[in-house]
Design a protein around this motif. Structure first.
Motif, PDB file in Angstrom:
ATOM      1  N   HIS A  89      39.778  37.189  40.308  1.00  0.00           N
ATOM      2  CA  HIS A  89      39.159  37.485  41.414  1.00  0.00           C
ATOM      3  C   HIS A  89      40.065  38.889  41.908  1.00  0.00           C
ATOM      4  CE1 HIS A  89      35.152  35.277  40.648  1.00  0.00           C
ATOM      5  NE2 HIS A  89      35.825  34.919  40.041  1.00  0.00           N
TER       6      HIS A  89
ATOM      7  N   THR B   8      38.772  28.340  32.698  1.00  0.00           N
ATOM      8  CA  THR B   8      37.770  26.618  32.887  1.00  0.00           C
ATOM      9  C   THR B   8      37.930  26.238  31.911  1.00  0.00           C
ATOM     10  OG1 THR B   8      35.954  28.723  31.801  1.00  0.00           O
ATOM     11  CG2 THR B   8      36.008  28.631  33.783  1.00  0.00           C
TER      12      THR B   8
ATOM     13  N   TYR C 100      41.609  31.729  37.183  1.00  0.00           N
ATOM     14  CA  TYR C 100      41.011  30.011  36.702  1.00  0.00           C
ATOM     15  C   TYR C 100      40.638  29.927  35.677  1.00  0.00           C
ATOM     16  CZ  TYR C 100      39.918  25.636  36.895  1.00  0.00           C
ATOM     17  OH  TYR C 100      39.742  24.344  36.428  1.00  0.00           O
TER      18      TYR C 100
ATOM     19  N   HIS D 153      34.125  35.450  29.277  1.00  0.00           N
ATOM     20  CA  HIS D 153      34.363  35.597  30.491  1.00  0.00           C
ATOM     21  C   HIS D 153      36.345  35.389  30.970  1.00  0.00           C
ATOM     22  CE1 HIS D 153      33.158  31.352  30.909  1.00  0.00           C
ATOM     23  NE2 HIS D 153      34.370  31.239  31.864  1.00  0.00           N
TER      24      HIS D 153
ATOM     25  N   PHE E 103      38.167  37.839  33.010  1.00  0.00           N
ATOM     26  CA  PHE E 103      37.820  38.207  34.721  1.00  0.00           C
ATOM     27  C   PHE E 103      38.306  37.205  36.078  1.00  0.00           C
ATOM     28  CE2 PHE E 103      32.664  38.863  33.052  1.00  0.00           C
ATOM     29  CZ  PHE E 103      33.017  39.890  32.574  1.00  0.00           C
TER      30      PHE E 103
ATOM     31  N   THR F   6      35.141  40.357  42.518  1.00  0.00           N
ATOM     32  CA  THR F   6      35.887  40.372  41.105  1.00  0.00           C
ATOM     33  C   THR F   6      35.832  41.367  39.925  1.00  0.00           C
ATOM     34  OG1 THR F   6      33.660  38.284  40.236  1.00  0.00           O
ATOM     35  CG2 THR F   6      34.492  38.718  38.220  1.00  0.00           C
TER      36      THR F   6
ATOM     37  N   SER G 293      42.622  35.295  42.399  1.00  0.00           N
ATOM     38  CA  SER G 293      42.830  34.358  41.872  1.00  0.00           C
ATOM     39  C   SER G 293      42.049  34.216  40.419  1.00  0.00           C
ATOM     40  CB  SER G 293      41.495  33.555  42.485  1.00  0.00           C
ATOM     41  OG  SER G 293      41.474  32.201  42.478  1.00  0.00           O
TER      42      SER G 293
END
Lengths: 221, 221
Positions: free
Chosen positions: A52, A106, A104, A47, A50, A66, A102
């Motif tokens: 936002h 992980t 992020y 992901h 992915f 998303t 946005s």
């Protein structure tokens, strides 16, 4: 991987230093190498592409969803996203073309906030270059993904009855009407690394008839 | 886990059915059980409480960043988020209190878009109940997290010099000025399950002097 890793042309116009601890990048889009590096170090996470995307809704409120990063436009810092032209974000973007991503990561604990203007390249686009880009985008996605654009209109009430027969899509034909390419042209990137607690703000400097220049500044996280 | 799983009171006022295939929830916030279920099935993912909060920036453009879900307010559907009162989102929310969360669960392939109004509970709050909530929020975070609120102001240029001595924080003292509680009161939730291709839209029905009622409708993904 769905994103392209070409770095494109390096814009190397030196512009000297600004006052204070503000530093000028000697190459444009210095944030792009950070983003490509984050994509690489998070590549094993399915992901990681992915992100936002926030826009301004028709009611003037923020709208957020998303989406998938589909790569950079060749030789540029512009970001490609594919969407359904019947989705609400299209009407939103036609009223207010500004958006903020946005994103992020992980694994590496990095956040990118990418702000800019989005161009909607849909079936009504007559520009030859953009028409070609949209066709290339369509040909880059899987047959299964293509079928999604033939489904019922997003946001409308769900009707349980299936159509009499499944729609058939010629694998050689061009994009269907609902397929839409979004091109985000960033003008500000806020980068935060939670492992090192470093944060850097990149801003495009408006300049007419020249390649985009970027200034960057380290700021408090 | 940082979120609370109490379901709160069940609001059970039956209101009958609307026209078409629109259905009325017989219990308020039917989306809350979906969200709690997603949190549970993604609990082993350490970033499952990370969500993306969109607001309207001071320049009228969308603003978007990663924040952490800190649980539901006891007995309600309101969502708690902690932030630094010196961050830009505070001034943004004071101008336009509306926000939309985009929250994707990477294990269960579920997306929640949660839209609503945010109340900022900061050091200037004189309301006794809210004052208590903020103090409870402060006491729930780790000493390390607390220290972040004593750091230099976010967004200001970074200065490499360290302060003469590390700030000291009494573990029994109340929240520092910079600690801020955000309370999001949702009025619309758009739920999408990418595994089942199901999408459901939940809307709060405005009603004065009564508990919030929710209507829900299945829509096309």
């Amino acid at each position: 991987m769905m994103y392209r890793t070409e770095m494109g042309r390096i814009h190397s116009t030196a512009v000297g230093e600004l006052a204070g601890d503000l530093e000028m990048g000697s190459a444009a889009a210095p944030w792009k190498s950070l983003l490509l590096s984050a994509l690489e170090s998070n590549a094993q996470i399915k992901h990681s592409t992915f992100l936002h995307l926030a826009t301004i809704g028709a009611n003037g409120r923020p709208s957020n969803r998303t989406v998938v990063f589909r790569g950079f436009e060749e030789g540029t810092d512009r970001i490609h996203i594919y969407t359904d032209s019947r989705s609400r974000k299209i009407e939103e973007l036609k009223t207010c073309p500004f958006a903020e991503i946005s994103w992020y990561f992980t694994e590496s604990w990095e956040q990118f906030r990418i702000s800019g203007r989005i161009e909607v390249v849909d079936a009504s686009c007559l520009d030859a270059t953009k028409f070609k880009k949209r066709a290339e985008a369509w040909s880059s996605i899987s047959p299964k993904s293509r079928m999604q654009y033939l489904g019922p209109s997003p946001n409308l009430p769900y009707i349980a009855e299936q159509p009499a027969k499944e729609p058939v899509l010629d694998s050689c034909s061009g994009p269907v009407d609902a397929f839409c390419l979004l091109v985000l042209d960033p003008d500000q990137v806020d980068y935060l690394n939670l492992k090192s607690a470093e944060r850097k703000l990149f801003k495009a400097i408006p300049c007419v008839g020249r390649e985009t220049l970027w200034e960057s500044e380290r700021i408090n996280p």
